[in-house]
Motif scaffolding. Structure first.
Motif, mmCIF file in Angstrom:
data_model
loop_
_atom_site.group_PDB
_atom_site.id
_atom_site.type_symbol
_atom_site.label_atom_id
_atom_site.label_comp_id
_atom_site.label_asym_id
_atom_site.label_seq_id
_atom_site.Cartn_x
_atom_site.Cartn_y
_atom_site.Cartn_z
ATOM 1 N N ALA A 390 3.669 48.048 3.607
ATOM 2 C CA ALA A 390 4.011 46.887 3.049
ATOM 3 C C ALA A 390 4.467 47.034 1.503
ATOM 4 O O ALA A 390 3.747 47.634 0.823
ATOM 5 N N GLN A 392 5.011 45.876 -1.825
ATOM 6 C CA GLN A 392 4.368 44.515 -2.312
ATOM 7 C C GLN A 392 5.314 43.782 -3.378
ATOM 8 O O GLN A 392 5.150 42.740 -3.608
ATOM 9 N N HIS A 476 7.330 45.813 6.293
ATOM 10 C CA HIS A 476 6.985 44.469 5.653
ATOM 11 C C HIS A 476 7.388 44.259 4.129
ATOM 12 O O HIS A 476 7.097 45.243 3.517
ATOM 13 N N MET A 478 6.885 41.899 0.904
ATOM 14 C CA MET A 478 6.106 40.816 0.402
ATOM 15 C C MET A 478 6.432 39.971 -0.555
ATOM 16 O O MET A 478 6.122 38.942 -0.594
ATOM 17 N N LEU A 500 -0.935 35.958 0.325
ATOM 18 C CA LEU A 500 0.060 36.519 1.219
ATOM 19 C C LEU A 500 -0.356 37.897 1.491
ATOM 20 O O LEU A 500 -0.044 38.421 2.826
ATOM 21 N N THR A 501 -1.360 38.612 0.900
ATOM 22 C CA THR A 501 -1.891 40.067 1.047
ATOM 23 C C THR A 501 -3.042 39.719 2.148
ATOM 24 O O THR A 501 -2.944 40.350 3.102
ATOM 25 N N LEU A 504 -1.141 39.145 5.573
ATOM 26 C CA LEU A 504 -0.889 40.451 6.378
ATOM 27 C C LEU A 504 -2.013 41.301 6.891
ATOM 28 O O LEU A 504 -1.855 41.863 7.855
#
Length: 639
Positions: A390, A392, A476, A478, A500-501, A504
């Protein structure tokens, strides 16, 4: 007795030091001291005269003073201020000027009379500077001198802009800035080449005349220079050491800035200790490194002659201590970062079950994953774990402008060659090119340019993750909102970043989370991203049962590495794996050769990673453990 114990603990320290848990607590303390002076002077119908500093260090002090004014009625009508310094040349309206800084962080939010504000003038003619500096000194004297001078400290040991070589009796003057000082200021100016080479500063002698001097320092970046200043010999090489001559000075530090002082770093040298497992491990490794000996060759004389007799007596015999620490270090080493299936995991850093774990690697910037843990990333995929990465933030501030034009030109040429229907990009391209040609240092890019830069970083991240073995649906992006300010200084964390975190994490329900614990990142992005992850996991823990079985591992590498005594999982890399990691880093072409924001390390990121991984392996070898090509290191974060 308590007083004697404190004197014993601080016997290496040559001036008073007070340590607070964090910068917030320390800043509130300093702000309250300033407020006390102001109120005492108000009661006597007198002016309070303050010497003020700029930079990141005093920002929270000024924020608390603003709060005291707005919420508790603290008035600044009787306050006269003199700032330490200003870049030269510098227009007061420039965003990098200390006039702008002071207005933004303090003066525009309080009731101070602007006629009582004094900041060195970065616009005067060169030949007029000596007269200006004499007048600045005279103004301070005419109002009765400084009641309090607050200071930060630069990594050169400068106070104000009194760089190495400054004299203890120096007055206000024009100085040439040290190269390290200019490198540290580079991000505020959009590059070191835009940082002025000179500044006007109060002298050390001017600072000394203050009735009270408070020097503040936060975070581990300042720990080394704080140790030199507080415990070292007085020297013009470290101008802050002149403060050892003052009877009116106090250093206010947070725990990280104080970490290398003897009483915190090697407490066994100054007092009897409570010997926890962590402290024993740190002390034994310290002793082995100091004497250049493997752990198992340390003797009772080695302990007794190096301040560790108490440990030998309380926890000995010494050989048993050595074996215990050796075994603990050996148990940190694993070729199975996701746990080894069907194995006894009681002495391993990770659990054996489940044998196939769901893993999320959080990467603050689009390349931190492969730079800091590329070998472990590849190993986790090769060993069959369900690995996700991910990214960020977009990383869109760290791309060269000419790369933007190159990619847009490629897009236009490709569409034309292939006869594809493509929206006419010529107007957008022309505007981009005109903007870049006229762009000022640190000017925010247009939305179109930000988008292209973000897409460049995204494409590189996809290439790197694919090289590590991931499918596209496990990659991903973000684009956390806090980062999308278009400038180096980012926005505060918002609820959207956390949500958002959480979304996921809820989707993947990982057994393992890897996050950047490399908080020396000069832009502060790593610590912000880490705090978002922690907040998300804390909230999820209240409702999601899987969180209790989710382990969080911190990695480093882009900016520094964990100390050997801190490491809880060390993943050895073969020569072939070191090469694979390097090729994964090479996918990030925009960061190769010379990154936009390289920090204070001239090496490319792949070189830093390779060197640090080899240094970690060597540190284990020097202590008597197996000799590996390289190692990636991790520390488990426990809530």
């Amino acid at each position: 007795m308590a007083r004697l114990n404190l004197l014993e603990e601080t016997r290496f320290e040559k001036l008073p030091v007070t340590v607070f848990k964090n910068p917030q607590e320390a800043s509130i303390n300093v702000a309250n001291r300033i407020a006390k002076i102001i109120k005492e002077k108000q009661a006597l119908n007198q002016h309070a005269v303050l010497g003020l500093a700029t930079g990141a260090t005093p920002i929270k002090v000024y924020a608390e003073l603003v709060r005291l004014h707005k919420e508790e009625g603290l008035s600044f009508k009787n306050v006269i201020t003199f700032n330490l310094d200003e870049y030269y040349p510098m227009q007061p309206t420039d965003v990098q000027s200390y006039v702008s800084f002071m207005n933004e962080n303090l003066f525009d939010h309080i009731d101070i009379d602007k006629n009582n504000v004094h900041i060195p003038d970065g616009t005067i003619k060169l030949e007029d500077i000596p007269a200006f500096c004499l007048a600045y000194e005279r103004k301070i004297t005419d109002v009765g001198g400084l009641d309090m001078q607050i200071l930060g400290i630069g990594r050169t040991g400068h106070i104000g802009f009194n760089e190495p070589g400054s004299a203890p009796n120096s007055g206000t003057r024009l100085v040439t800035l040290d190269d390290l000082t200019r490198r540290d200021a580079a991000r505020d100016f959009g590059g070191k080449s835009f940082v002025p080479t000179k500044a006007i500063t109060m002298g050390v002698g001017t600072i000394f005349k203050a009735r009270e001097i408070v020097l503040m320092a936060w975070n581990g970046k300042k720990a080394s220079i704080i140790k030199k200043t507080v415990e070292g010999e007085m020297s013009s090489d470290v101008p802050a050491t002149y403060l050892q001559l003052s009877d009116h000075v106090e250093f206010i530090l947070d725990e990280d800035a104080a970490a290398l002082l003897t009483r915190f770093d090697t407490p066994w040298l100054v007092k009897d200790c409570v010997w926890t497992d962590k402290l024993i491990r740190k002390a034994v490794i310290w002793l082995a490194n100091k004497l250049n000996k493997p752990i198992l060759k340390l003797t009772e004389d080695d302990f007794n002659n190096n301040g560790m007799a108490q440990l030998a007596v309380e926890k000995g015999p010494v050989y048993n201590i050595n074996i215990n620490i050796f075994n603990k270090l050996q148990h940190t080493i694993t070729g199975w970062p996701g746990g080894k299936p069907d194995a006894d995991d009681t002495q391993r850093p990770e659990r054996a079950t489940p044998d196939k774990k769901r893993v999320v690697i959080f990467s603050p910037h689009p390349d931190d994953d492969v730079i800091s843990m590329g070998g472990t990333f590849i190993r986790l995929v090769d060993q069959g774990h369900d690995v996700h990465v991910a990214y960020q933030t977009s990383g869109n501030t760290a791309v060269w402008d000419d790369d933007v034009l190159r990619f847009v030109e490629f897009n236009m040429d490709f569409a034309e060659r292939m006869g594809m229907k493509n929206p006419d990009m010529s107007d957008t391209y022309t505007k981009m090119r005109q903007f870049i040609e006229q762009k000022k240092p640190n000017q925010i890019d247009t939305p179109e340019i930000q988008t292209v830069k973000g897409l460049i970083r995204k494409g590189e991240a996809i290439a790197g993750a694919r090289y590590c073995g991931l499918q596209d649906d496990h990659i991903h992006f973000m684009a956390l909102p806090f980062y999308e300010s278009g400038k180096v200084q980012k926005n505060p964390i918002t609820e959207a970043d956390v949500l958002l975190t959480m979304e996921l994490l809820q989707k993947i329900k990982p057994h393992q989370v890897f996050a950047a614990g490399d908080f020396e990142d000069p832009h502060g992005t790593h610590i912000v991203c880490f705090n978002i992850i922690i907040e998300a996991l804390k909230r999820l823990e209240k409702t999601e049962s899987w969180v209790k079985d989710c382990w969080l591992w911190m990695y480093r590498g882009a900016w520094l590495e964990f100390e050997t005594h801190e490491i809880e999982m060390a993943v050895p890399l073969s020569p072939q794996e070191v090469e694979r990691k390097k090729f994964a880093i090479f996918k990030h072409q925009s960061q190769k050769d010379r990154a936009v924001f390289p920090g204070d390390d001239a090496r490319e990121f792949w070189q830093r990673a390779e060197d640090r991984n080899r240094e970690t392996a060597k540190s284990y070898d020097d202590l008597g453990l197996a000799d590996y090509e390289a190692m990636e290191a991790f520390v488990r974060y426990k809530f």
